[in-house]
Write a protein that holds these residues in place. Structure first.
Motif, PDB file in Angstrom:
ATOM      1  N   SER A 264     -28.767  13.258 -16.393  1.00 25.31           N
ATOM      2  CA  SER A 264     -29.697  12.797 -15.353  1.00 25.31           C
ATOM      3  C   SER A 264     -29.021  12.017 -14.238  1.00 25.31           C
ATOM      4  O   SER A 264     -29.672  11.646 -13.265  1.00 25.31           O
ATOM      5  N   VAL A 265     -27.731  11.730 -14.362  1.00 26.28           N
ATOM      6  CA  VAL A 265     -27.020  10.960 -13.337  1.00 26.28           C
ATOM      7  C   VAL A 265     -25.679  11.616 -13.040  1.00 26.28           C
ATOM      8  O   VAL A 265     -25.197  12.466 -13.799  1.00 26.28           O
ATOM      9  N   GLU A 266     -25.097  11.205 -11.939  1.00 20.39           N
ATOM     10  CA  GLU A 266     -23.739  11.620 -11.609  1.00 20.39           C
ATOM     11  C   GLU A 266     -22.837  10.396 -11.621  1.00 20.39           C
ATOM     12  O   GLU A 266     -23.214   9.334 -11.116  1.00 20.39           O
ATOM     13  N   LEU A 267     -21.666  10.558 -12.205  1.00 19.70           N
ATOM     14  CA  LEU A 267     -20.674   9.486 -12.275  1.00 19.70           C
ATOM     15  C   LEU A 267     -19.367   9.977 -11.659  1.00 19.70           C
ATOM     16  O   LEU A 267     -18.351  10.120 -12.343  1.00 19.70           O
ATOM     17  N   PRO A 268     -19.358  10.230 -10.360  1.00 16.97           N
ATOM     18  CA  PRO A 268     -18.181  10.850  -9.734  1.00 16.97           C
ATOM     19  C   PRO A 268     -16.950   9.960  -9.707  1.00 16.97           C
ATOM     20  O   PRO A 268     -15.831  10.459  -9.545  1.00 16.97           O
ATOM     21  N   HIS A 269     -17.146   8.649  -9.840  1.00 17.82           N
ATOM     22  CA  HIS A 269     -16.010   7.724  -9.767  1.00 17.82           C
ATOM     23  C   HIS A 269     -15.416   7.404 -11.140  1.00 17.82           C
ATOM     24  O   HIS A 269     -14.350   6.793 -11.227  1.00 17.82           O
ATOM     25  N   LEU A 270     -16.111   7.788 -12.208  1.00 17.64           N
ATOM     26  CA  LEU A 270     -15.673   7.422 -13.546  1.00 17.64           C
ATOM     27  C   LEU A 270     -14.350   8.089 -13.906  1.00 17.64           C
ATOM     28  O   LEU A 270     -14.190   9.295 -13.746  1.00 17.64           O
ATOM     29  N   ARG A 271     -13.412   7.281 -14.404  1.00 18.45           N
ATOM     30  CA  ARG A 271     -12.133   7.854 -14.814  1.00 18.45           C
ATOM     31  C   ARG A 271     -11.768   7.555 -16.263  1.00 18.45           C
ATOM     32  O   ARG A 271     -10.947   8.275 -16.844  1.00 18.45           O
ATOM     33  N   VAL A 272     -12.373   6.521 -16.882  1.00 23.15           N
ATOM     34  CA  VAL A 272     -12.023   6.189 -18.270  1.00 23.15           C
ATOM     35  C   VAL A 272     -13.268   5.780 -19.055  1.00 23.15           C
ATOM     36  O   VAL A 272     -14.062   4.955 -18.594  1.00 23.15           O
ATOM     37  N   TRP A 273     -13.432   6.389 -20.232  1.00 23.80           N
ATOM     38  CA  TRP A 273     -14.319   5.882 -21.276  1.00 23.80           C
ATOM     39  C   TRP A 273     -13.432   5.120 -22.258  1.00 23.80           C
ATOM     40  O   TRP A 273     -12.585   5.719 -22.916  1.00 23.80           O
ATOM     41  N   TYR A 274     -13.605   3.813 -22.354  1.00 26.46           N
ATOM     42  CA  TYR A 274     -12.734   2.982 -23.193  1.00 26.46           C
ATOM     43  C   TYR A 274     -13.530   2.511 -24.406  1.00 26.46           C
ATOM     44  O   TYR A 274     -14.578   1.866 -24.261  1.00 26.46           O
ATOM     45  N   THR A 275     -13.046   2.825 -25.604  1.00 27.04           N
ATOM     46  CA  THR A 275     -13.831   2.524 -26.805  1.00 27.04           C
ATOM     47  C   THR A 275     -12.961   1.988 -27.931  1.00 27.04           C
ATOM     48  O   THR A 275     -11.760   2.257 -28.007  1.00 27.04           O
ATOM     49  N   ALA A 276     -13.581   1.217 -28.796  1.00 26.68           N
ATOM     50  CA  ALA A 276     -12.926   0.638 -29.977  1.00 26.68           C
ATOM     51  C   ALA A 276     -14.032   0.146 -30.896  1.00 26.68           C
ATOM     52  O   ALA A 276     -15.207   0.171 -30.549  1.00 26.68           O
ATOM     53  N   GLY A 277     -13.649  -0.293 -32.085  1.00 26.02           N
ATOM     54  CA  GLY A 277     -14.618  -0.876 -33.009  1.00 26.02           C
ATOM     55  C   GLY A 277     -14.876  -0.041 -34.237  1.00 26.02           C
ATOM     56  O   GLY A 277     -15.231  -0.566 -35.279  1.00 26.02           O
ATOM     57  N   SER A 278     -14.744   1.275 -34.125  1.00 24.67           N
ATOM     58  CA  SER A 278     -14.883   2.166 -35.278  1.00 24.67           C
ATOM     59  C   SER A 278     -14.256   3.499 -34.897  1.00 24.67           C
ATOM     60  O   SER A 278     -13.820   3.698 -33.762  1.00 24.67           O
ATOM     61  N   VAL A 279     -14.218   4.413 -35.864  1.00 22.30           N
ATOM     62  CA  VAL A 279     -13.569   5.703 -35.628  1.00 22.30           C
ATOM     63  C   VAL A 279     -14.421   6.543 -34.679  1.00 22.30           C
ATOM     64  O   VAL A 279     -15.618   6.738 -34.893  1.00 22.30           O
ATOM     65  N   LEU A 280     -13.814   7.016 -33.606  1.00 26.85           N
ATOM     66  CA  LEU A 280     -14.489   7.901 -32.650  1.00 26.85           C
ATOM     67  C   LEU A 280     -14.273   9.345 -33.084  1.00 26.85           C
ATOM     68  O   LEU A 280     -13.142   9.764 -33.347  1.00 26.85           O
ATOM     69  N   THR A 281     -15.352  10.117 -33.167  1.00 22.00           N
ATOM     70  CA  THR A 281     -15.210  11.513 -33.566  1.00 22.00           C
ATOM     71  C   THR A 281     -14.663  12.340 -32.408  1.00 22.00           C
ATOM     72  O   THR A 281     -14.964  12.077 -31.237  1.00 22.00           O
ATOM     73  N   ALA A 282     -13.872  13.349 -32.743  1.00 23.83           N
ATOM     74  CA  ALA A 282     -13.312  14.228 -31.713  1.00 23.83           C
ATOM     75  C   ALA A 282     -14.421  14.938 -30.948  1.00 23.83           C
ATOM     76  O   ALA A 282     -14.321  15.145 -29.732  1.00 23.83           O
TER      77      ALA A 282
END
Length: 512
Positions: A264-282
């Motif tokens: 529903s939105v556009e994120l044209p400037h986004l370059r990084v999703w930064y995550t931690a805290g638990s295992v991220l699934t592929a």
């Protein structure tokens, strides 16, 4: 010595006073605003007679005061101890009784809770009488004091902040970080993310895990931090779009909740999703990158440890999606067995670590510090291995491993595959006692609308994915929701639900 946060603040206020620094629902502050606020607040704190090294406990939501107060504490030579507003009075009471804060900062109200009244209860029950400050819902906190001597600021070797765990092992642990360790971590994160003053960092939560980047790296780089006081996925993606976010910091669970709203939105400037805290699934990483231009970085580092690992932005997807990369900031890791002996290359074992970003110990608990830092290495309690290229792969927690007939089953590995089943909305895998095998594998599910999955359909799904048969679940429990502690699944509570369901079904192994 890496530049301190107060020194970085002074640099930004001098060079870019009108540039945006902090944003939340109630307003915006420039670097000039932040520097003026911090200096006035530091003077107020010192004028109130708070001794050097005294604890300032902030029980606050994710809004600009959280970020301002920790800078003011550094400027005033005080120890900042943040506790998210999501924590309850029981957890806060345990923390306050141990640190005996000189100042307690709370909201007046937040999300319908009367924090001022709860703070009254806290002080009554603990017998503490700290100086109190309340943060109003609709306006910026104002603390105005005289100039503070330059030598009052926290020194690099002194404690800068204490971070709390979520308390999933009982009462929250209190991890003490020196200013030097915190600043080193911040600078390393700036380098890892190639962060510049042009970046806009959206913080879906504050404090630990992915929330460290907004308050450690952003003030070093001079990037703008956008704080989301109450996390709701639809609202969060709207904020990211409106503010032209370049980096979004959130837990894997939060990022998973954002997925349905990205269309529903556009994120044209986004370059990084930064995550931690638990295992991220592929699978989640692949979906995020398919729907946006952002690259997913899943990093590793426990709150009560301080060392960390992360992939590079330019690493191939196989590295970024299936590992947490390589050690950072001088962190060293080794993988050991239950007796503390190094395991063979590629084998699973407990992760131990050390390095310059690590904690100085547990606040006020020297014996616990000695126990966890055996022979100079911190035993993280996490299970992992190194792949053939030296990247760290996280398999779960030592205490969560299911030992079935002598074979180790990592719940996170099974969960990651079960989440790709079309009927599964959320899953936690736990062990149930068995008189012959020791433990059996139980899958606890929250299902999507439609026909519920059967145990055999789940097993067939895992068989098609190539999972070893001894890791297949042998019992299926369906729940309305998975219990959590903070932002993580409460595995003890899930296991209790599974045992209750097994007893209701007459399972003799669970009826004792």
């Amino acid at each position: 010595m890496t530049e301190t946060f107060v020194a970085a603040l002074a640099r930004h206020a001098r060079e870019r006073p009108g540039a945006p620094a902090l944003v939340d629902d109630s307003g915006r502050l420039t670097w000039g605003d932040v520097a003026a606020w911090v200096e006035a607040a530091a003077g107020w704190l010192v004028a109130r007679g708070l001794a050097r090294g005294a604890v300032v406990l902030g029980w606050l939501p994710n809004r600009v005061e959280w970020y301002l107060l920790r800078l003011a504490c550094e400027r005033a030579g005080l120890l900042w101890l943040p506790v998210p507003a999501t924590q309850g009075l029981r957890e806060l009471g345990s923390i306050a009784a141990r640190v005996r804060p000189a100042l307690l900062v709370t909201p007046t109200r937040h999300r319908g809770r009367d924090f001022a009244a709860e703070a009254d209860t806290l002080c009554c029950e603990t017998g503490l009488a700290p100086l109190r400050v309340s943060v109003a819902e609709d306006r910026l906190l104002a603390l105005d004091g005289p100039p503070t001597p330059a030598d009052r600021a926290t020194r690099p070797d002194e404690g800068a902040h204490v971070l709390t765990t979520t308390g999933s092992e009982g009462i929250p642990k209190l991890s003490l970080y020196t200013l030097e360790a915190a600043a080193e971590r911040g600078r390393a994160q700036v380098d890892l993310l190639a962060m510049t003053p042009a970046d806009v960092v959206v913080a879906l939560s504050h404090g630990t895990g992915p929330g460290k980047t907004p308050w450690l790296a952003a003030p070093i780089a001079g990037a703008t931090v956008v704080a989301v006081p109450v996390f709701h996925p639809a609202r969060a993606v709207e904020v990211a779009a409106r503010e032209r976010a370049t980096i979004v910091c959130g837990t894997p669970a939060q990022l998973a909740m954002l997925l349905p709203y990205l269309a529903s939105v556009e994120l044209p400037h986004l370059r990084v999703w930064y995550t931690a805290g638990s295992v991220l699934t592929a699978g989640l990483a692949e979906e995020l990158e398919a729907r946006t231009r952002g690259v997913v970085l899943s990093v590793y580092g426990a709150t009560d440890f301080g060392g960390w690992a992360a992939p590079d932005l330019g690493d191939p997807p196989a590295v970024r999606h299936r590992t947490v990369g390589r050690p950072r900031s001088g962190t060293e890791f080794r993988i050991v067995d239950a007796e503390g002996r190094p395991v063979l290359p590629g084998q699973l074992g407990e992760i131990c670590g050390r390095g310059p970003c690590c904690v100085a110990g547990y606040y006020g608990e020297p014996e616990l510090t000695r126990q966890r830092w055996a022979h100079g290495w911190f035993r993280t309690g996490d299970v992992g291995r190194f792949d053939e290229r030296g990247n760290l792969v996280i398999a779960g927690r030592v205490r969560d491993l299911i030992i079935r007939g002598g074979d180790n089953v990592s719940p996170e590995e099974v969960e990651a595959l079960l989440r790709t089943h079309p009927a599964v909305a959320a899953v936690a895998v736990v062990g149930l006692p068995d008189p012959v095998l020791g433990e059996r594998v139980c899958a606890c599910l929250v299902t999507r609308p439609g026909p519920p999955p059967t145990l055999e359909s789940l097993r067939e799904h895992l068989r098609a994915a190539g999972l070893a048969h001894y890791k297949f679940p042998e019992r299926l429990v369906t729940l309305d929701s998975l219990p959590t502690v903070g932002e993580k699944i409460d595995r003890r509570a899930v296991a209790a639900c599974a045992a209750l369901a097994a007893r209701a079904d007459g399972d003799p192994a669970c009826c004792t």
